[in-house]
Scaffold this motif. Structure first.
Motif, PDB file in Angstrom:
ATOM      1  N   GLN A 277       0.837  -1.204   0.000  1.00 26.36           N
ATOM      2  CA  GLN A 277       0.000   0.000   0.000  1.00 26.36           C
ATOM      3  C   GLN A 277       0.874   1.257   0.000  1.00 26.36           C
ATOM      4  O   GLN A 277       0.614   2.209  -0.750  1.00 26.36           O
ATOM      5  N   HIS A 278       1.921   1.208   0.801  1.00 25.53           N
ATOM      6  CA  HIS A 278       2.821   2.351   0.905  1.00 25.53           C
ATOM      7  C   HIS A 278       3.542   2.608  -0.405  1.00 25.53           C
ATOM      8  O   HIS A 278       3.659   3.751  -0.855  1.00 25.53           O
ATOM      9  N   LYS A 279       3.986   1.521  -1.044  1.00 25.22           N
ATOM     10  CA  LYS A 279       4.682   1.679  -2.331  1.00 25.22           C
ATOM     11  C   LYS A 279       3.752   2.265  -3.382  1.00 25.22           C
ATOM     12  O   LYS A 279       4.140   3.140  -4.170  1.00 25.22           O
ATOM     13  N   ALA A 280       2.523   1.789  -3.391  1.00 29.55           N
ATOM     14  CA  ALA A 280       1.549   2.294  -4.360  1.00 29.55           C
ATOM     15  C   ALA A 280       1.328   3.791  -4.136  1.00 29.55           C
ATOM     16  O   ALA A 280       1.213   4.566  -5.090  1.00 29.55           O
ATOM     17  N   GLU A 281       1.306   4.171  -2.874  1.00 27.74           N
ATOM     18  CA  GLU A 281       1.087   5.573  -2.531  1.00 27.74           C
ATOM     19  C   GLU A 281       2.267   6.432  -3.003  1.00 27.74           C
ATOM     20  O   GLU A 281       2.067   7.497  -3.605  1.00 27.74           O
TER      21      GLU A 281
END
Lengths: 127, 127, 127, 127
Positions: B90-94
DNA sequence: GTGGTCTAGACCACA
DNA sequence: GTGGTCTAGACCACA
């Protein structure tokens, strides 16, 4: 602005306050060259009528833009676009700052330099 | 957390609301591996006492983390860290999303691909 | 403030707007040490009642002080005095700037260095 | 003033109203000896044309200068420079007043006499 | 006509 | 309780 497309629009589903949306939108229009340097901006009252927004709110946005040095106001005459050159420099510095913050976060998230650069290349091509 | 250095601190000069700072801080601690998956988080009450903050505010932060799927709550027992794997994704996508937004803005500002990539390399090395 | 002397007063014969008088007055009270660092300032509403002024006007003064970094605001809690140290430095720089402007004007008016220094000595002793 | 450099200019990015800029500018030109005593000043109309400014605004500036005793008006003839001697005295008194206000503020800010005098010496030399 | 300030009063987010 | 935003509407200075 009769017969044309509204240059400035408000997104009421946006959580940010109206005056802030206005500030950003007008700044972007100036950056995009829609309002060249020393051009007079729409008057507080006319914009208020056009957007169906209270004049106080427009006033607040213009005051903020003036504080940022993006526009200047001549009393009794109106608001005018200040130096677009310095605005552009300011904008570049801001982008640089945001890139740096992002790089820092990516490093913390364990990304390698190769991944970062490939990510950047991909982002550039996708937009 | 007695006797150690406080893991969670509030910056009162930060303009963001306290619950938002809490949410971000706890998320970062989980991302950093301080709270591994399925670990129990400090109770609402203990954290409220420790930080001298209204329990409602802690509760709100935990509710927000649960909404984001970062923690899960077991009624009568406490709050636990959810899948750290999916949080990382999720963090990478963000990050990716933010990079893309930045690239778009840079393109609009008239930056070339070469400038963009060199900017990126510089940012990575500077942090 | 019952029973005491009002710390903050408005001069309605002053041509400057109320919010500006408020900003200056509160800054001076902080400089004078009446409100020490991290102290909570009177709430917007209480000050509005005490001074018989609209809360919006108080709000504007506080917003300006926050923008100048003199106070900080914690949402839902109140306004607090920021670093008095940096305020003092800021104030000294400002005085220095004004002194310089004055010296320039005096030079243009044909004053000699001796006259200037004697003027300065006299001014210091007279206040 | 055709063919020469404009003596009077308006800075539209200046926050002060136009009539105030005009008043100050003309006063400074008189102080500098550009307009000697009893000289006729440019007529309202000619100045309005030259500066592309509303004649009312010029008129207002001249009225203000007359109120301050800096110029005098002969009905049907024009505006003339009053006693430059008394203007110079007036200017010195004004400078003295501002120095005194500054000294008072510096004292309140905790400055010592030595610091004040050294500050003054530095300011004089720097301009 | 232009912008700037202020009041009165509502409604929201946050603690 | 706290501050933040917004509307409606008045009144002023300036050009």
């Amino acid at each position: 602005m009769k017969g044309g497309i509204a240059l400035i629009t408000i997104d009421y589903s946006d959580r940010r306050p109206i005056y802030e949306q206005l500030t950003e939108r007008i700044r972007n229009l100036i950056l995009a060259g829609v309002f060249p340097q020393d051009t007079q901006l729409p008057s507080v009252r006319s914009l208020a009528v056009e957007l169906s927004i209270n004049p106080n709110t427009i006033q607040r946005a213009y005051a903020e833009l003036e504080r940022q040095g993006i526009i200047y106001c001549v009393k009794g005459k109106g608001n005018y676009v200040a130096s677009t050159e310095s605005l552009r420099e300011q904008h570049k510095a801001e982008l640089r700052q945001r890139v740096r913050a992002l790089a820092e976060e990516a490093k913390k998230a364990g990304m390698t330099e190769e991944e970062w650069l490939s990510e950047m290349k991909g982002a550039w091509e996708s937009v």
